[in-house]
Design a protein around this motif. Sequence first.
Motif, PDB file in Angstrom:
ATOM      1  N   UNK A   1       0.828  -1.204   0.000  1.00  0.00           N
ATOM      2  CA  UNK A   1       0.000   0.000   0.000  1.00  0.00           C
ATOM      3  C   UNK A   1       0.863   1.255   0.000  1.00  0.00           C
ATOM      4  N   UNK A   2       1.947   1.234   0.766  1.00  0.00           N
ATOM      5  CA  UNK A   2       2.825   2.403   0.827  1.00  0.00           C
ATOM      6  C   UNK A   2       3.470   2.666  -0.533  1.00  0.00           C
ATOM      7  N   UNK A   3       3.887   1.610  -1.210  1.00  0.00           N
ATOM      8  CA  UNK A   3       4.512   1.789  -2.526  1.00  0.00           C
ATOM      9  C   UNK A   3       3.517   2.350  -3.535  1.00  0.00           C
ATOM     10  N   UNK A   4       2.316   1.783  -3.550  1.00  0.00           N
ATOM     11  CA  UNK A   4       1.309   2.273  -4.486  1.00  0.00           C
ATOM     12  C   UNK A   4       0.900   3.706  -4.163  1.00  0.00           C
ATOM     13  N   UNK A   5       0.830   4.026  -2.875  1.00  0.00           N
ATOM     14  CA  UNK A   5       0.497   5.400  -2.492  1.00  0.00           C
ATOM     15  C   UNK A   5       1.553   6.373  -2.999  1.00  0.00           C
ATOM     16  N   UNK A   6       2.824   5.993  -2.869  1.00  0.00           N
ATOM     17  CA  UNK A   6       3.883   6.852  -3.374  1.00  0.00           C
ATOM     18  C   UNK A   6       3.774   7.082  -4.869  1.00  0.00           C
TER      19      UNK A   6
END
Length: 272
Positions: free
Chosen positions: A20-25
């Motif tokens: 989720x953090x990667x996609x949010x970035x």
Amino acid sequence: MADADLGTTAPASRVPVDRYARWTGLIVGALVGRWLSSLDHGDGVLYAIPAFGLCAVAGVLAGDALTPPAQGTVRTAGLAPRRVRAYVPPRVTWLLLALAGALVVLLVVAGAIASPDDLGHAGRALTATCRGVTQSATPWPGFHYGLPMLSSLAVATAACGWSLRRIATRPGDEQSRRDRSLAVVAAWGLVVSASLLGAASTASGALMDISCDGTAGTVANAVLWPLATLALATVPWTLVTVCSPRASWGRRSAAGDRRRRALRRPGSGERR
């Protein structure tokens, strides 16, 4: 001295946090890039590219920070200190370092020969004079665009270098360190390759708009086209690697369960 390695990975409930953090970035980077690309009379794409890369780096580093280190059965560890180069992919890393060097050289040279555009913006145009005729092409990746690119590269390099050092020295299993180091290298590579693609293609386009560049322009394009092609081929790999963390969590968790069952089994020969 190296810390003791741990046998299992993060709890399953925390595993999606990394993704989720990667996609949010990436999503935030796309939104910021879209806004920046409309600036500078529609030529803000050279601002948008490094901003997108930095957001991708932030997403990867945030995912790594939010995911707890592996916990489980303690195994013995060697006395040799862990080194970053033991966990990064060597061939890809050398390729990205070469591309980063080419990007720095390109931006410095382009900045040195850049000139102001019609609006007086320094370092935004390429001007050449031949047979009494002056020609100018813009946008040009001079320091008007080059300084933000170089700054983003410096920030990404410092942040990713710190993260790689942290991954190499903290507790965890070897495969987890390699997977996370790969993601960090890919995020840094996205900044490098995307910036090089934007700078090289912009410079080549400006040179093709000028007929006074002569032999120097022909030689420059002969260098810029392969660089842009190589960067274009590298960008998809970096994006896929950032978007898709290696799906080995389940295998490692299953392996940890088997080890725990073996510890409870009488006569297994292992310590409880």
